[in-house]
Write a protein that holds these residues in place. Structure first.
Motif, mmCIF file in Angstrom:
data_model
loop_
_atom_site.group_PDB
_atom_site.id
_atom_site.type_symbol
_atom_site.label_atom_id
_atom_site.label_comp_id
_atom_site.label_asym_id
_atom_site.label_seq_id
_atom_site.Cartn_x
_atom_site.Cartn_y
_atom_site.Cartn_z
ATOM 1 N N THR A 19 -59.449 -55.386 -44.837
ATOM 2 C CA THR A 19 -58.921 -56.012 -46.057
ATOM 3 C C THR A 19 -59.652 -57.312 -46.378
ATOM 4 O O THR A 19 -59.358 -57.945 -47.391
ATOM 5 N N SER A 20 -60.555 -57.725 -45.495
ATOM 6 C CA SER A 20 -61.314 -58.983 -45.667
ATOM 7 C C SER A 20 -60.417 -60.212 -45.800
ATOM 8 O O SER A 20 -60.841 -61.212 -46.393
ATOM 9 N N ILE A 21 -59.198 -60.176 -45.261
ATOM 10 C CA ILE A 21 -58.361 -61.379 -45.399
ATOM 11 C C ILE A 21 -58.795 -62.473 -44.433
ATOM 12 O O ILE A 21 -58.417 -63.626 -44.591
ATOM 13 N N GLU A 22 -59.565 -62.122 -43.429
ATOM 14 C CA GLU A 22 -60.252 -63.143 -42.626
ATOM 15 C C GLU A 22 -61.707 -62.701 -42.545
ATOM 16 O O GLU A 22 -61.991 -61.558 -42.206
ATOM 17 N N SER A 23 -62.604 -63.608 -42.847
ATOM 18 C CA SER A 23 -64.006 -63.201 -42.946
ATOM 19 C C SER A 23 -64.771 -63.362 -41.635
ATOM 20 O O SER A 23 -65.895 -62.883 -41.526
ATOM 21 N N THR A 24 -64.167 -64.013 -40.639
ATOM 22 C CA THR A 24 -64.874 -64.124 -39.359
ATOM 23 C C THR A 24 -64.011 -63.596 -38.217
ATOM 24 O O THR A 24 -62.776 -63.694 -38.249
ATOM 25 N N ALA A 25 -64.699 -63.058 -37.214
ATOM 26 C CA ALA A 25 -64.015 -62.574 -36.019
ATOM 27 C C ALA A 25 -63.204 -63.699 -35.394
ATOM 28 O O ALA A 25 -62.045 -63.523 -35.026
ATOM 29 N N GLU A 26 -63.824 -64.867 -35.309
ATOM 30 C CA GLU A 26 -63.173 -65.982 -34.636
ATOM 31 C C GLU A 26 -61.823 -66.319 -35.265
ATOM 32 O O GLU A 26 -60.829 -66.524 -34.577
ATOM 33 N N ALA A 27 -61.786 -66.360 -36.599
ATOM 34 C CA ALA A 27 -60.544 -66.721 -37.289
ATOM 35 C C ALA A 27 -59.470 -65.660 -37.064
ATOM 36 O O ALA A 27 -58.306 -65.971 -36.781
ATOM 37 N N SER A 28 -59.864 -64.393 -37.152
ATOM 38 C CA SER A 28 -58.872 -63.335 -36.965
ATOM 39 C C SER A 28 -58.359 -63.313 -35.528
ATOM 40 O O SER A 28 -57.159 -63.189 -35.285
ATOM 41 N N ILE A 29 -59.288 -63.414 -34.592
ATOM 42 C CA ILE A 29 -58.893 -63.358 -33.178
ATOM 43 C C ILE A 29 -57.946 -64.502 -32.840
ATOM 44 O O ILE A 29 -56.935 -64.313 -32.163
ATOM 45 N N ARG A 30 -58.255 -65.701 -33.351
ATOM 46 C CA ARG A 30 -57.381 -66.842 -33.059
ATOM 47 C C ARG A 30 -55.977 -66.587 -33.598
ATOM 48 O O ARG A 30 -54.975 -66.787 -32.918
ATOM 49 N N LYS A 31 -55.910 -66.106 -34.832
ATOM 50 C CA LYS A 31 -54.616 -65.836 -35.476
ATOM 51 C C LYS A 31 -53.831 -64.769 -34.686
ATOM 52 O O LYS A 31 -52.646 -64.931 -34.401
ATOM 53 N N THR A 32 -54.516 -63.691 -34.352
ATOM 54 C CA THR A 32 -53.865 -62.602 -33.614
ATOM 55 C C THR A 32 -53.362 -63.103 -32.263
ATOM 56 O O THR A 32 -52.207 -62.875 -31.881
ATOM 57 N N HIS A 63 -54.876 -52.897 -19.035
ATOM 58 C CA HIS A 63 -53.543 -52.342 -19.301
ATOM 59 C C HIS A 63 -53.651 -51.361 -20.472
ATOM 60 O O HIS A 63 -53.734 -51.758 -21.633
ATOM 61 N N GLN A 64 -53.638 -50.094 -20.119
ATOM 62 C CA GLN A 64 -53.982 -49.034 -21.075
ATOM 63 C C GLN A 64 -53.042 -48.969 -22.277
ATOM 64 O O GLN A 64 -53.433 -48.507 -23.342
ATOM 65 N N GLU A 65 -51.791 -49.436 -22.116
ATOM 66 C CA GLU A 65 -50.851 -49.351 -23.227
ATOM 67 C C GLU A 65 -51.048 -50.486 -24.231
ATOM 68 O O GLU A 65 -50.602 -50.375 -25.369
ATOM 69 N N ALA A 66 -51.674 -51.571 -23.781
ATOM 70 C CA ALA A 66 -51.630 -52.802 -24.585
ATOM 71 C C ALA A 66 -52.975 -53.301 -25.092
ATOM 72 O O ALA A 66 -53.030 -54.007 -26.100
ATOM 73 N N ILE A 67 -54.084 -52.953 -24.415
ATOM 74 C CA ILE A 67 -55.334 -53.683 -24.697
ATOM 75 C C ILE A 67 -55.839 -53.489 -26.122
ATOM 76 O O ILE A 67 -56.457 -54.390 -26.698
ATOM 77 N N VAL A 68 -55.574 -52.337 -26.739
ATOM 78 C CA VAL A 68 -56.112 -52.125 -28.095
ATOM 79 C C VAL A 68 -55.220 -52.710 -29.189
ATOM 80 O O VAL A 68 -55.599 -52.699 -30.366
ATOM 81 N N VAL A 69 -54.055 -53.223 -28.834
ATOM 82 C CA VAL A 69 -53.130 -53.710 -29.873
ATOM 83 C C VAL A 69 -53.729 -54.867 -30.681
ATOM 84 O O VAL A 69 -53.760 -54.802 -31.917
ATOM 85 N N PRO A 70 -54.250 -55.921 -30.047
ATOM 86 C CA PRO A 70 -54.850 -56.991 -30.862
ATOM 87 C C PRO A 70 -56.060 -56.507 -31.662
ATOM 88 O O PRO A 70 -56.304 -57.011 -32.775
ATOM 89 N N GLU A 71 -56.811 -55.538 -31.141
ATOM 90 C CA GLU A 71 -57.970 -55.018 -31.879
ATOM 91 C C GLU A 71 -57.517 -54.308 -33.157
ATOM 92 O O GLU A 71 -58.180 -54.388 -34.191
ATOM 93 N N ASN A 72 -56.381 -53.616 -33.105
ATOM 94 C CA ASN A 72 -55.852 -52.981 -34.316
ATOM 95 C C ASN A 72 -55.479 -54.029 -35.368
ATOM 96 O O ASN A 72 -55.721 -53.835 -36.564
ATOM 97 N N ILE A 73 -54.873 -55.129 -34.915
ATOM 98 C CA ILE A 73 -54.500 -56.195 -35.861
ATOM 99 C C ILE A 73 -55.763 -56.792 -36.492
ATOM 100 O O ILE A 73 -55.822 -57.010 -37.712
ATOM 101 N N ASP A 74 -56.770 -57.059 -35.664
ATOM 102 C CA ASP A 74 -58.031 -57.583 -36.214
ATOM 103 C C ASP A 74 -58.675 -56.589 -37.176
ATOM 104 O O ASP A 74 -59.245 -56.989 -38.204
ATOM 105 N N ALA A 75 -58.602 -55.309 -36.846
ATOM 106 C CA ALA A 75 -59.210 -54.297 -37.708
ATOM 107 C C ALA A 75 -58.548 -54.290 -39.086
ATOM 108 O O ALA A 75 -59.219 -54.105 -40.112
ATOM 109 N N ILE A 76 -57.227 -54.512 -39.115
ATOM 110 C CA ILE A 76 -56.534 -54.593 -40.413
ATOM 111 C C ILE A 76 -57.108 -55.763 -41.223
ATOM 112 O O ILE A 76 -57.378 -55.645 -42.418
ATOM 113 N N ARG A 77 -57.307 -56.909 -40.555
ATOM 114 C CA ARG A 77 -57.853 -58.082 -41.261
ATOM 115 C C ARG A 77 -59.281 -57.817 -41.734
ATOM 116 O O ARG A 77 -59.695 -58.272 -42.793
ATOM 117 N N ALA A 78 -60.052 -57.089 -40.907
ATOM 118 C CA ALA A 78 -61.454 -56.849 -41.280
ATOM 119 C C ALA A 78 -61.536 -55.936 -42.503
ATOM 120 O O ALA A 78 -62.240 -56.256 -43.468
#
Lengths: 341, 341
Positions: free
Chosen positions: A318-331, A301-316
């Motif tokens: 700023t280092s507010i979550e240090s692992t992919a797993e933690a950020s992805i779960r939260k998002t 879905h071209q309109e939506a697929i990058v949205v969670p990646e943008n949220i994770d990128a913000i966390r990365a």
């Protein structure tokens, strides 16, 4: 302390990222920037999202009754992170402003890779973006390809990828874009740019991609043909996909559905906002494994697929979550990703 | 005591009526009937709506993990009112069952008018349906035409109507229906059936309609050309429309939007369920008045416009609200109709 996020550009991606930021408990949406006073600006005001506009354009908005909170530069100066969701190429031009104000920036896949220190896909290389200042979330097609490839590379090992992309011609809202009655080779000379883009994140594989554009607004669809590092069984592939967040296998025989329009209809029926499907849809029945060869069809879905990646990128960044797993779960929990029928 | 409502047929209209019934404080949705175990059946189960199926077909559903609450006849026998949202023609065949169980029934516009005692449109003839047993809600195009015509007839007086319909080719979910690259005269011989259908509700006007089908899934669009009983001003027409619930005028120059896809995008952005627009959309800039002649363009969301009319029809046949105004207000407030930007 919540991360102060500004979204520059309130179109297809920007408005979705803004809504997603509003759902994060570790982020604050301080405002969105918009250059045209169109219906999307009305929607922002309706949602009580502070609207920032180019200096000198305040009147264009205020004449239409749209309250302006300040200039885009004022917005940027107050942010910890800006998500740049402006049209392709404009992001690079905006970078100077972000550098000037010492604001971290997330760019979109329409920009060239060198706009940022790292190109990014959550399932592949979250760690590489940790603490960086400039990160580029790859495009929707590349994100879809990377989700599948990084997953199979992680669980089984990947050698070679041939991906044939049937692109949607335009987004649903686009009233003047086509094709309306053609299949367009995009581009006619292989490879398409997507393969090179995949390599900015997942290095060391042999990849070729090609793309055509077709008359639909509902999702890109990919034929994926892979060579693994070892022989595998169909069960190995199913197991890898089913263990992976943001990949959703759809059983067309159970659902009696075999089209993008029906998948979108399910999203509508389930009340998903804007019928968004941020998950990569892998068509279960299509998955075919033969020794070290894997073939399947997937839809993005071209309109939506990058949205969670943008949220994770913000966390990365700023280092507010240090692992992919933690950020992805939260998002994913905040956005209802992965819950289906 | 809440009215016990059954919905027979859980497709485009049925699933929307079911969701709308769930939002009414004077109605109880006792279940929906479905003949095919497709993705819509999965959605019903996901929403915890009791599912009833044809006798003998229970296994087809249960094999897919879909819990069945009973047979369609059991559902009907327990209802006060059934909304029949089965495909065109099937409703008439179902009537026998409703008569057998003494259940009141609301049919859809795909049925012939003689299936019911009265054809129905909330803004036009709520009173005629009060206490009746069998009522037919007219089709989406007819509902759209009637909203505009009954309004101008009420406030100004209407003599003659010429309506030219540009129909959507298929609904969004329909994967095999067209046209995909044609404008289809539907039918080639004038008039189309819509004019006759309008007369089942609004009698005594001179009306001719024609229709073509085009390759889009997003809304029907009508050219409406009217002769009033007296000369009127543009302000008179605007005033009539703006006083009327379920008619929404869209200012294309303010919103910078001039297409059905952009109107649907606003509905998506505002979080409307399934992006539904039950309101009749009248394009403000198009309204042109010349003496006793009025011309304008309007758009009808074919999946949604009849949903509030079905809810009102339930109230009319059970007499739980004795006036159109009271029922319409209740329906519109519960469904968020008329709130826009």
């Amino acid at each position: 302390m919540k991360v102060k996020v500004a979204v520059n550009g309130y179109g297809t991606i920007g408005k979705r990222v803004a809504d997603a930021v509003l759902k994060q408990d570790d982020m604050e949406l301080i405002g969105v920037a918009k250059t045209r006073p169109n219906y999307e600006a009305f929607v922002a005001v309706q949602k009580r999202i502070p609207l920032y506009v180019p200096s000198g354009k305040e009147k264009d908005f205020e004449e239409k009754g749209l309250r302006v909170s300040g200039t885009i530069e004022e917005l940027i100066s107050r942010a910890d992170v800006v998500v740049d969701a402006t049209p392709s190429g404009v992001g690079a031009a905006n970078k100077e402003l972000y550098v000037k104000h010492g604001v971290k920036a997330i760019f979109q896949g329409g920009e060239k890779p060198n706009v940022a220190e790292v190109s990014f896909s959550s399932l592949c290389n979250y760690d590489e973006a940790l603490g960086k200042s400039y990160v580029r979330v790859v495009s929707c097609n590349t994100t879809g390809i990377l989700r599948a490839l990084c997953t199979l590379n992680r669980y089984i090992g990947l050698e070679k990828a041939r991906v044939f992309i049937v692109r949607r011609g335009a987004d649903p809202k686009e009233r003047d874009k086509g094709p309306i009655n053609s299949v367009v080779l995009d581009p006619p000379k292989l490879p398409s740019h997507h393969g090179k883009d995949v390599l900015t994140v997942l290095r060391g594989i042999d990849i070729l991609t090609a793309a055509v554009a077709v008359p639909t607004t509902l999702m890109h669809t990919h034929f994926v043909h892979l060579k693994l590092k070892h022989n595998a069984s169909r069960e190995d592939v199913l197991s890898a996909f089913s263990q992976t967040r943001r990949i959703m296998m759809v059983d067309s025989s159970i659902l009696d559905a075999k089209s993008t329009s029906e998948i979108i209809e399910v999203a509508r029926d389930l009340g998903r906002p804007r019928y968004d499907i941020p998950e990569l849809i892998v068509w279960l029945d299509s998955i075919t494994v033969n020794g070290d060869e894997v073939s399947f069809i997937q839809s993005v879905h071209q309109e939506a697929i990058v949205v969670p990646e943008n949220i994770d990128a913000i966390r990365a960044v700023t280092s507010i979550e240090s692992t992919a797993e933690a950020s992805i779960r939260k998002t994913d929990e905040s956005l209802g990703i992965g819950r289906w029928i």
